[in-house]
Write a protein that holds these residues in place. Structure first.
Motif, PDB file in Angstrom:
ATOM      1  N   GLN A 271       0.667  -1.078   0.292  1.00 30.73           N
ATOM      2  CA  GLN A 271      -0.085  -0.379   0.625  1.00 30.73           C
ATOM      3  C   GLN A 271       0.738   1.270   0.515  1.00 30.73           C
ATOM      4  O   GLN A 271       0.408   2.198  -0.590  1.00 30.73           O
ATOM      5  N   GLN A 275       1.321   4.135  -3.248  1.00 28.24           N
ATOM      6  CA  GLN A 275       0.917   5.758  -2.389  1.00 28.24           C
ATOM      7  C   GLN A 275       1.672   6.448  -2.654  1.00 28.24           C
ATOM      8  O   GLN A 275       2.111   7.799  -2.792  1.00 28.24           O
ATOM      9  N   LYS A 284      -6.148   3.060  -0.593  1.00 27.56           N
ATOM     10  CA  LYS A 284      -6.164   2.471   0.451  1.00 27.56           C
ATOM     11  C   LYS A 284      -6.286   1.409  -0.659  1.00 27.56           C
ATOM     12  O   LYS A 284      -6.787   0.978  -1.130  1.00 27.56           O
TER      13      LYS A 284
END
Length: 368
Positions: A271, A275, A284
């Motif tokens: 994740q 990002q 998310k």
């Protein structure tokens, strides 16, 4: 995010490519000649595909053997021998990888190329489409065999035509020839089951394909095992690949099954990696996904969607669990950016429930 359905489709040809030389003898399959070197196969995997979806014939260089198909050899009459392929097989040992392949010794450009029959559970999902006013079988996605009459794939591969028929091919390796040692098998779908909670964000990206009749077990057609619920594969080196592009921009769909080795990446670090991309700091990663990869230029790509991510079973390293399904990524092979895979471990209860409802025995995908 890379596109989930290939823009350029790989059209499968039934014809054979030959050169201008003649065979002084007889063209036979590689296992039907006693001459030294008759099992060698020179690999030229990167064949361009035009925007019309056909192979660029001016570029093709298959290094054929004196006018024979490259999976044949030119053999003198006195050296022709009967094929030894007479064994009977069954679906009684899921996930068994043929690590050294079946029957051939690959030479040439073989980096990233699977051995013949190495992953006997990997399937092609095809659709008949009109190409230049001719019906052609067009490759859409990968899939995996979990029962003789049931396959596992990504929902995004089939959701746009869920009420139509697909063809599923087992035992395929090189789409440019039909002269492999073992024949391929093709079945038509009779039912497509997409996860009830699959949505436009591609969460719960999983589907089952039921066939009109079961596949027949063979050396090149076998099932893969499904893992026990709750099993963790973080950090393990695993294998994936289908017939997708070799790179994101200006890449080419491959005629020979790919083999890509990637590590499973934990959910949190994955994740964080996403990002750092154009997805932004607020992204998310849905809990229906796991991740794998992150090494530069080592990745699946457009056209590999639906392919299985297979990890060795700790108790038997020669056999494999399906841990993921190729889903999506940010480009292909960017350093430090893994790809997203449907987390099969989380969906095993769903798969088993559907198999029970369909009356399909789970033993063909159960270890040991």
């Amino acid at each position: 995010m890379k596109k989930l359905v290939p823009i350029v489709a790989l059209v499968l040809f039934t014809g054979r490519f030959v050169d201008s030389q003649e065979c002084i003898g007889k063209c036979v399959k590689k296992d039907e000649c006693r001459l030294a070197g008759s099992s060698d196969v020179f690999v030229v995997p990167m064949l361009p595909v035009t925007q019309a979806g056909t192979l660029d014939g001016d570029f093709i260089d298959l290094r054929l053997d004196e006018g024979c198909d490259r999976l044949e050899t030119c053999c003198t009459e006195q050296d022709v021998i009967p094929s030894a392929i007479k064994e009977q097989y069954s679906f009684d040992k899921c996930g068994e990888r043929n690590q050294n392949g079946i029957g051939y010794r690959l030479t040439g450009h073989k980096v990233g190329v699977a051995e013949y029959g190495e992953f006997p559970w990997t399937l092609m999902v095809l659709k008949t489409q009109m190409v230049v006013d001719i019906d052609k079988e067009v490759y859409l996605c990968g899939a995996s065999l979990i029962a003789p009459n049931l396959a596992l794939t990504a929902a995004h591969c089939v959701v746009n035509f869920k009420n139509e028929k697909y063809l599923v091919r087992a035992g395929e390796w090189d789409t440019n020839t039909d002269r492999e040692l073992y024949a391929t098998q093709t079945r038509e779908t009779s039912e497509i089951i997409i996860h009830e909670n699959y949505n436009k964000h591609h969460h719960n990206n999983i589907a089952l394909l039921r066939f009109d009749k079961p596949f027949t077990a063979n050396k090149n057609v076998q099932t893969i095992c499904l893992p026990p619920a709750g099993t963790n594969f973080d950090g393990q080196e695993c294998f994936t690949g289908a017939w997708g592009k070799d790179k994101f921009k200006q890449g080419k769909l491959q005629n020979i099954l790919r083999r890509v080795e990637v590590p499973v990446v934990p959910h949190g670090p994955c994740q964080s990696a996403f990002q750092s991309t154009r997805l932004g700091s607020g992204f998310k990663l849905h809990d229906s996904y796991t991740c794998a990869g992150g090494e530069e230029n080592v990745d699946v790509c457009t056209g590999d969607g639906g392919a299985p991510l297979a990890c060795a079973i700790p108790e038997d390293s020669g056999r494999y669990y399906q841990v993921g399904i190729v889903a999506w990524g940010i480009g292909c092979g960017q350093k430090g950016i893994p790809g997203a895979y449907t987390d099969v471990v989380k969906f095993v209860p769903w798969i088993r429930n559907k198999m029970t409802a369909l009356g399909i025995d789970a033993k063909t995908s159960t270890f040991p």
